[in-house]
Every structure is written in C-alpha cells, then in structure tokens.
Design an enzyme around this catalytic site. Structure first.
Site, PDB file in Angstrom:
ATOM      1  N   HIS A 273       0.809  -1.206   0.000  1.00 41.56           N
ATOM      2  CA  HIS A 273       0.000   0.000   0.000  1.00 41.56           C
ATOM      3  C   HIS A 273       0.849   1.266   0.000  1.00 41.56           C
ATOM      4  CE1 HIS A 273      -3.262   2.784   1.319  1.00 41.56           C
ATOM      5  NE2 HIS A 273      -3.946   1.989   0.553  1.00 41.56           N
ATOM      6  N   CYS A 274       2.135   1.143  -0.313  1.00 49.02           N
ATOM      7  CA  CYS A 274       3.002   2.326  -0.256  1.00 49.02           C
ATOM      8  C   CYS A 274       3.673   2.626  -1.590  1.00 49.02           C
ATOM      9  CB  CYS A 274       4.052   2.153   0.839  1.00 49.02           C
ATOM     10  SG  CYS A 274       3.391   2.224   2.510  1.00 49.02           S
TER      11      CYS A 274
END
Length: 437
Positions: A273-274
C-alpha cells in the site's frame, strides 16, 4: 497547555488513542501501551475491535504474547467502535488507509471521516497527529479545517501535526519501536508536543521539520525514491534479458563499489500500500501547480508492466518445451507482495494469475503466510508445497521469496523453474531447467 501535555507524556499519565487498527495503527497502539500509556484503539470494523479486546493478534509485526499481556494482564489497551471515547484521550493518531480511486487520485474519505468523528469530541489541550501517507497539504488544507469546525482553533486550543508512518512489514531489523520518526506541526508548539509523545514511546530519533507539508512530502519522496530505482532495475532486467546478460550478476558486480551505488533489485512488479501508490499522490497534487511529474509516471508504467513481462517469459519458456500456456499447470510460489508477510494488497502476483487464467493456463498457489486470497471475485485457497505438486507442474514460478520455502526440494523436484526473485541463486545448479528474471 503545551507544557501540561508534555509533562503528561513524560510521566506516562496521558491517555492516547489510535484511529485505525491495521498494519500501522495496531503496532503503534501496542508500542504506546508497552510504554505505559492507557491506549484506546478505534476502528469501524467490529471484527478487529473484538479480536483486539480478546487479545488475538492479526498483524505480523505485532508479537502475539505482547498483545495478550497488554489487553488481559496489564489492561491498558482496549479497542472500540464508539468514537465518543475520543473525549477520554489526550492525544490521538489517525492511521487509516489513503487509497487511490479509479482515476488514480487520492481517496481521502477515511481521513475525512476520522477527522469529523474526532472533531465531535475534540477538547482543549488535545493533540491530533495524522500518520496516514498522503499528499503534501492534507494536514493543513483538509484535516485542520474539519477539526476547527469544533469551534477550537489549531495552535491555540489544540495541537495538530503530521508524522508519517514508516512501517516496513517483515523487516527483521527495523520496526515501529526503533525506526526514526519525522514530525511536522502546524505551529512550533504543535511540533514540540507531538515530538514529546513519540520520544516517550519510541527508541528511534525524532526529527522535527518546519511544517506538516515538509513531513508529508518527505514520506512521498522516500517511496518515490524506491519506486524509481526499482523501475530502473526492472528496465535493466528487461534489456539484459534481450541481450543475454544476467541482471543479477550485473547488480552483484555494481554493488562492489563502496560509494555512489545503492543496490535495488528487479521483480515481478510492485505491491503493498506504499511504493506503487504513494508517488501518485504527488502526481495528482502537482497538477495544481501546472507541473507534470514525468519521471514518476514513467517509473509507474515500467513497474506496472512487469506482470505482463513475467507472463510473456512464461510463454516463451513453455514454448521452448513445445508447450502452450493454455492447459499448462503452473505452480506459483508466493502471493504476498514481499517475502515473509501475510499481506497481498496490490500484489503483482494477482495480475500474473489473472493473465495465466485468461490464457487458459491452470495454476495452484503456495503461500505459507496466506491461507486464502481474493482474485477479482473469486476466493482462492492456497495449497501445501509437496514433491508431487512440484513434479506435476509444467513450470514452477517463484513469485515471492519466502524464507520458509524448502528451496533445495524446489530445485531438486521441479521440472522447470522461473525465478523472479533470484531466490535459488545458490541452488540453481541443482535445478533441471532454471530461468531467472
């Protein structure tokens, strides 16, 4: 008020809240409770709330026994879906997701809804810290106005800061406790108060920057740096494959230089998610200033194309054996986006599986960290790694290099191996037919 709150942090007499009990929020809540604070965790998902209150851990970076002791024995950590308990805390951290929408634009609905809930119960002297990764300006342009709907003024009646999470799931050396923290407050007092809280909890250095936008940009810069350098490694891997050069040997040679080079490695694509998402926050924000972030977008294109490259390589490898992908049995090792974790969000393995299925290939997935996962609308259960499965597969794809895979058995029992992670670099001579990315 600043002095009073700082003294509360120093004496551990403050009650602190954490909104969002996911991969970032729960480890942070645990560390605050271990430091001696009374901690209240907030989450809209009742299942998470119930698990925390039962002392049941669901996050890889949290030690099961730590959570159980804090909840059941020390009783200084609890969870709730009732945001009215915000009124009981002296400080609260917002650790909710900030995904992209279908147009690759930041979706701030979770940050907004959290801020609105906090605003209902905001009281004088309270500290609010946003930790969710987001675009520069979010804290002051979005969160601050929502909180001030309470009638309280930022910097006068309450404190507001941004401090980016730096969690690296699966990292054996750095975790929430010992990773340095960056803090940027709306005012000097906001920064000092927020820094005091983190210093009372963490072992890592707390670095204060001049304002929230610097801290927000810092986090985006970190992940963009990795995104772009991984894209370079991926592009080099594609070119080296065409030229008949081993990219892994190239990288090993390059990293012998003691300065001016940092090793990044190619792979089947980016996940989590980064790194694959955060740079697009900046791309979106840059449009406001009539600037086009060409390098960031090009890196994204390269990294997003890697699943296609992997599937094309699978087809070519099978063609050498006079086999089509249609009808072939592919045993895929790993579905999580990186080694030794149970998170498959944005995993590049998912589009690889989709393409194999669309081409008529058959697959089974082995992942000791994930029992089942969603592939579009389907729920896929993972299987056990056995000699029989390795023997019967037309091709074994190493997509995630988990440490607990039996690599000697994989090398010995597989007919054809396509290794996208260089996991078998020390066992490649034991394999019958071995290909690397």
């Amino acid at each position: 008020m600043a002095v009073t709150l700082i003294r509360k942090f120093e004496s551990r007499k403050a009650t602190v809240g954490v909104v969002g009990l996911g991969y970032v929020g729960l480890p942070l809540a645990v560390e605050k409770a271990k430091a001696g604070y009374e901690v209240i965790g907030f989450d809209v998902q009742s299942a998470k709330v119930d698990m925390v209150n039962e002392g049941i851990n669901y996050i890889g970076d949290v030690i099961d026994e730590d959570l159980k002791i804090l909840v059941k024995e020390r009783k200084n950590l609890r969870a709730t879906s009732d945001y009215s308990f915000i009124n009981d805390v002296d400080a609260v951290a917002i650790c909710v997701p900030t995904p992209l929408d279908i147009y690759q634009q930041p979706d701030t609905q979770y940050v907004e809804s959290s801020a609105k809930e906090i605003a209902k119960y905001l009281k004088p002297g309270m500290l609010v810290v946003l930790e969710s990764t987001t675009y520069p300006g979010t804290t002051e342009e979005l969160v601050k106005p929502i909180l001030e709907l309470s009638g309280l003024k930022c910097g006068l009646d309450f404190f507001l800061a941004y401090s980016p999470e730096r969690v690296d799931p699966g990292n054996k050396n750095y975790n929430t406790k010992n990773t340095p923290k960056v803090v940027g407050g709306v005012t000097k007092e906001c920064s000092l108060v927020a820094a005091a809280m983190y210093r009372s909890v963490l072992d890592g250095e707390v670095h204060i920057v001049s304002n929230p936008a610097v801290a927000e940009m810092e986090k985006i810069y970190e992940n963009t740096f990795r995104n772009i350098n991984i894209a370079l490694a991926n592009e080099m891997a594609i070119l080296c494959n065409k030229m008949g050069i081993d990219i892994w040997e190239v990288i090993d040679a390059a990293k012998t230089k003691p300065y001016g080079f940092m090793a990044f490695y190619p792979g089947p694509g980016l996940g989590g998610h980064c790194i694959p998402i955060d740079p697009f926050y900046l791309t979106w924000k840059a449009r406001e200033y009539n600037y086009h972030t060409r390098l960031i977008e090009l890196a994204g294109e390269i990294n997003n194309s890697m699943p296609d490259f992997v599937v094309t390589r699978i087809m070519h490898i099978l063609n050498e054996e006079k086999k089509p992908l249609h009808g072939s049995k592919i045993l895929v090792l790993g579905v999580s986006y990186k080694k030794d974790i149970d998170d498959y969000r944005e995993s590049p393995v998912l589009p690889i599986l989709e393409q194999i299925r669309e081409a008529g290939g058959k697959f089974e997935v082995v992942d000791p960290h994930i029992r089942k996962f969603k592939l579009k609308k389907d729920v896929i259960e993972t299987v056990e790694l056995t000699r029989e499965r390795l023997n019967h597969a037309d091709l074994v794809l190493i997509a995630t290099d988990h440490s607990n895979f039996d690599y000697p058995m994989i090398a010995r029992e597989s007919n054809i191996i396509f290794d996208t992670r260089n996991a078998l670099k020390d066992k490649k001579n034991d394999a019958r037919k071995y290909y690397r990315l």
